[in-house]
Design an enzyme around this catalytic site. Structure first.
Site, PDB file in Angstrom:
ATOM      1  N   THR A   1       0.865  -1.188   0.000  1.00  0.00           N
ATOM      2  CA  THR A   1       0.000   0.000   0.000  1.00  0.00           C
ATOM      3  C   THR A   1       0.898   1.232   0.000  1.00  0.00           C
ATOM      4  O   THR A   1       1.965   1.216   0.620  1.00  0.00           O
ATOM      5  CB  THR A   1      -0.859  -0.010   1.283  1.00  0.00           C
ATOM      6  OG1 THR A   1      -1.783  -1.073   1.188  1.00  0.00           O
ATOM      7  CG2 THR A   1      -1.608   1.300   1.488  1.00  0.00           C
TER       8      THR A   1
ATOM      9  N   ARG B   1     -14.859  -6.921  -0.063  1.00  0.00           N
ATOM     10  CA  ARG B   1     -14.104  -6.469   1.118  1.00  0.00           C
ATOM     11  C   ARG B   1     -13.436  -5.101   0.868  1.00  0.00           C
ATOM     12  O   ARG B   1     -12.830  -4.868  -0.169  1.00  0.00           O
ATOM     13  CB  ARG B   1     -13.028  -7.512   1.444  1.00  0.00           C
ATOM     14  CG  ARG B   1     -12.198  -7.191   2.685  1.00  0.00           C
ATOM     15  CD  ARG B   1     -10.894  -6.509   2.344  1.00  0.00           C
ATOM     16  NE  ARG B   1     -10.023  -6.359   3.509  1.00  0.00           N
ATOM     17  CZ  ARG B   1      -8.925  -5.617   3.528  1.00  0.00           C
ATOM     18  NH1 ARG B   1      -8.562  -4.967   2.455  1.00  0.00           N
ATOM     19  NH2 ARG B   1      -8.176  -5.533   4.616  1.00  0.00           N
TER      20      ARG B   1
ATOM     21  N   GLY C   1     -10.831  -2.316   2.901  1.00  0.00           N
ATOM     22  CA  GLY C   1      -9.955  -2.155   4.065  1.00  0.00           C
ATOM     23  C   GLY C   1     -10.002  -0.744   4.626  1.00  0.00           C
ATOM     24  O   GLY C   1     -10.959   0.012   4.404  1.00  0.00           O
ATOM     25  N   ASP C   2      -8.952  -0.390   5.340  1.00  0.00           N
ATOM     26  CA  ASP C   2      -8.897   0.914   6.013  1.00  0.00           C
ATOM     27  C   ASP C   2      -8.494   2.052   5.083  1.00  0.00           C
ATOM     28  O   ASP C   2      -8.807   3.212   5.352  1.00  0.00           O
ATOM     29  CB  ASP C   2      -7.886   0.853   7.167  1.00  0.00           C
ATOM     30  CG  ASP C   2      -6.491   0.497   6.661  1.00  0.00           C
ATOM     31  OD1 ASP C   2      -6.370  -0.452   5.853  1.00  0.00           O
ATOM     32  OD2 ASP C   2      -5.522   1.172   7.052  1.00  0.00           O
TER      33      ASP C   2
ATOM     34  N   THR D   1      -0.741   1.968   6.807  1.00  0.00           N
ATOM     35  CA  THR D   1      -0.672   0.742   6.021  1.00  0.00           C
ATOM     36  C   THR D   1      -0.622  -0.442   6.980  1.00  0.00           C
ATOM     37  O   THR D   1       0.043  -0.375   8.011  1.00  0.00           O
ATOM     38  CB  THR D   1       0.559   0.719   5.095  1.00  0.00           C
ATOM     39  OG1 THR D   1       0.604  -0.552   4.445  1.00  0.00           O
ATOM     40  CG2 THR D   1       1.876   0.954   5.829  1.00  0.00           C
ATOM     41  N   GLY D   2      -1.328  -1.495   6.642  1.00  0.00           N
ATOM     42  CA  GLY D   2      -1.297  -2.661   7.522  1.00  0.00           C
ATOM     43  C   GLY D   2      -2.580  -3.451   7.418  1.00  0.00           C
ATOM     44  O   GLY D   2      -3.351  -3.292   6.469  1.00  0.00           O
TER      45      GLY D   2
ATOM     46  N   GLY E   1      -5.890  -4.087   7.495  1.00  0.00           N
ATOM     47  CA  GLY E   1      -6.964  -3.105   7.443  1.00  0.00           C
ATOM     48  C   GLY E   1      -8.054  -3.286   8.481  1.00  0.00           C
ATOM     49  O   GLY E   1      -8.543  -2.302   9.052  1.00  0.00           O
TER      50      GLY E   1
HETATM   51  N1  ASP Z   1      -4.349  -1.562   4.727  1.00  0.00           N
HETATM   52  C1  ASP Z   1      -4.523  -2.254   3.479  1.00  0.00           C
HETATM   53  C2  ASP Z   1      -5.811  -3.027   3.529  1.00  0.00           C
HETATM   54  O1  ASP Z   1      -6.081  -3.654   4.526  1.00  0.00           O
HETATM   55  C3  ASP Z   1      -3.396  -3.183   3.188  1.00  0.00           C
HETATM   56  C4  ASP Z   1      -2.021  -2.720   3.611  1.00  0.00           C
HETATM   57  O2  ASP Z   1      -1.816  -1.541   3.822  1.00  0.00           O
HETATM   58  O3  ASP Z   1      -1.092  -3.524   3.715  1.00  0.00           O
HETATM   59  O4  ASP Z   1      -6.528  -3.031   2.553  1.00  0.00           O
END
Ligand code: ASP
Length: 339
Positions: A205, A233, A235-236, A256-257, A259
Site C-alpha cells: 500500500t 471487502r 480495508g482501512d 498501512t497494515g 486493514g
Molecule cells: N491496509 C490495506 C488493507 O487492509 C493493506 C495494507 O496496507 O497492507 O486493505
C-alpha cells in the site's frame, strides 16, 4: 579591527538568513510503500535498490512541488502517482488481486486546512485512484464513492481510464494462485486469512503526507487491499480516520497494515486526536496507537507529519518501505526496522 567587525556582521546576517526561526515557513514530505514482514534475507540487492530508487523518485516529485510553493494536495497526488504507476507496490499497476482474479482499488485523500476529504473503494478502471479520491472531494457532494459508480464518476471527471488488464501482473496472479491453493488445502478460511497476512500478501500500500509553505497538511493513501479478498471487502485505506487523516490543528497521517485492525482502531484519527486533545508529540501518539493495534493482534505502520515539519514513521512489523525529505532536501529512505 574594522575588518573583524565587518566579518562578524556578515556572519551574523548569514546565520539569520540560513537558520529557520520557529515561525518561519517550512515544508516537508513523508511517504510509505507498505509495511509487513520485510526481511533483508528475503531481498536481493537488486530488489532493495529498485524499492529505494522508486521511493526516492516519488518523494522527489512531491518535494519539488512543495519547494516551488505548490500545494500539499498536489504534492501528495503527484507523489502517489509515481508509486501507483510502479508494479513494485500494491496500488494501481501491480495491485493485489481479488478472489475472482480481478482488481478492486481503494484510495482516500484529506485536506488538513479545510478538513475536506474524498475516497473511492473497489474501482477497476481508474489509472490513478488517488486522483479519483481528490475529485470526489472537490467535485461531488460526497466523501466516498464505491464500485461502478465511482469508476463512472471518475471517468466523467476526465481522469485516465484503463482496462483492468493494465493493473494485473504475472507476480500478482501467482500470489493469488498460491494463496488459493493453501485455502483449498486447508479448508479453514479464517486461519488462512491470518496466515495470508503473515505471508505478506498485502504489502505495498502506498501513502504520502505533505506540508506546504502555506502551512497546510494533506494526506493520501492508495491500495489494492489484500490478496484473495472476497465479498467486496474494503480495508482501512479509503476510510477517512482509519487509513488517512489530516488536520492542520494536529497532523497528517497515512497508514498501512492489516486493514480490519486499522478500521477498528480508527488509527489515523486516533493519532491526530491524541496530538490535538492531549498534546502528545506525533512520535508519542503514533507509538501509542501502533501499540494498541498490536495488542489487538494487528500489524502495520503509519507515516505522520505535523505543521512544524516534524515527522514520525512508526510500525510494528519487521519492515516498512518509507522515505522522508525535509525542506533542506535531506532525504532518508529506509526499508528495515534496524536502519
Ligand atoms: N491496509 C490495506 C488493507 O487492509 C493493506 C495494507 O496496507 O497492507 O486493505
Amino acid at each position: 579591527m574594522k575588518e573583524v567587525l565587518k566579518l562578524v556582521f556578515v556572519l551574523f546576517i548569514v546565520s539569520c538568513t540560513s537558520v529557520k526561526g520557529p515561525n518561519q515557513p517550512t515544508f516537508g514530505i513523508v511517504i510509505h510503500g507498505g509495511a509487513g514482514t520485510i526481511l533483508k534475507e528475503n531481498m536481493t540487492p537488486e530488489m532493495e535498490h529498485a524499492y529505494e530508487n522508486k521511493l526516492a523518485e516519488a518523494i522527489s516529485v512531491g518535494h519539488k512541488i512543495l519547494k516551488e510553493g505548490g500545494s500539499s494536495q498536489e504534492a501528495v497526488e503527484k507523489t502517489i502517482h509515481v508509486m501507483e504507476n510502479s508494479p513494485l507496490f500494491n496500488s494501481g499497476k501491480g495491485a493485489v488481486l481479488t478472489a475472482e482474479e480481478s482488481i478492486a482499488l481503494d484510495a482516500s485523500f484529506m485536506n488538513g486546512n479545510t478538513l475536506d476529504a474524498g475516497a473511492v473503494a473497489g474501482v477497476k478502471h481508474i489509472k490513478n485512484p488517488i486522483s479519483a479520491a481528490i475529485r470526489v472531494m472537490k467535485n461531488s457532494p460526497h466523501v466516498m464513492l464505491a464500485g461502478e459508480g465511482a469508476d463512472y464518476f471518475a471517468a466523467n471527471q476526465g481522469l485516465d481510464t484503463v482496462p483492468e488488464s493494465y493493473f494485473i501482473t504475472e507476480n500478482r496472479l501467482n500470489d493469488l494462485r498460491r494463496v488459493k491453493k493453501r485455502e483449498s488445502d486447508q479448508k479453514v478460511s479464517i486461519n488462512l486469512i491470518e496466515e495470508q497476512y503473515f505471508k505478506n500478501q498485502r504489502i505495498g500500500t502506498v501513502g504520502c503526507v505533505a506540508l506546504d509553505l502555506q502551512g497546510n497538511l494533506s494526506a493520501g493513501t492508495s491500495t489494492g487491499g489484500m490478496t484473495n479478498k472476497k465479498w467486496g471487502r474494503i480495508g482501512d485505506a479509503p476510510i477517512i480516520g482509519a487509513g488517512t487523516y489530516a488536520n492542520n490543528a494536529s497532523c497528517g497521517v497515512s497508514a498501512t497494515g492489516w486493514g480490519e485492525f486499522f478500521i477498528r482502531s480508527v488509527v489515523a484519527h486516533d493519532i491526530a486526536a491524541l496530538v490535538e486533545y492531549s498534546g502528545l508529540t506525533i512520535n508519542e501518539a503514533s507509538k501509542r496507537v501502533m501499540k494498541k493495534v498490536k495488542d489487538l493482534g494487528g500489524d502495520g505502520g503509519v507515516v505522520v507529519l505535523d505543521t512544524k515539519g516534524n515527522v514520525a514513521m512508526e510500525f510494528n512489523t519487521p519492515g516498512m518501505y518509507r522515505a522522508h525529505m525535509d525542506s533542506d532536501g535531506n532525504l532518508e529512505v529506509k526499508i528495515y526496522r534496524d536502519e
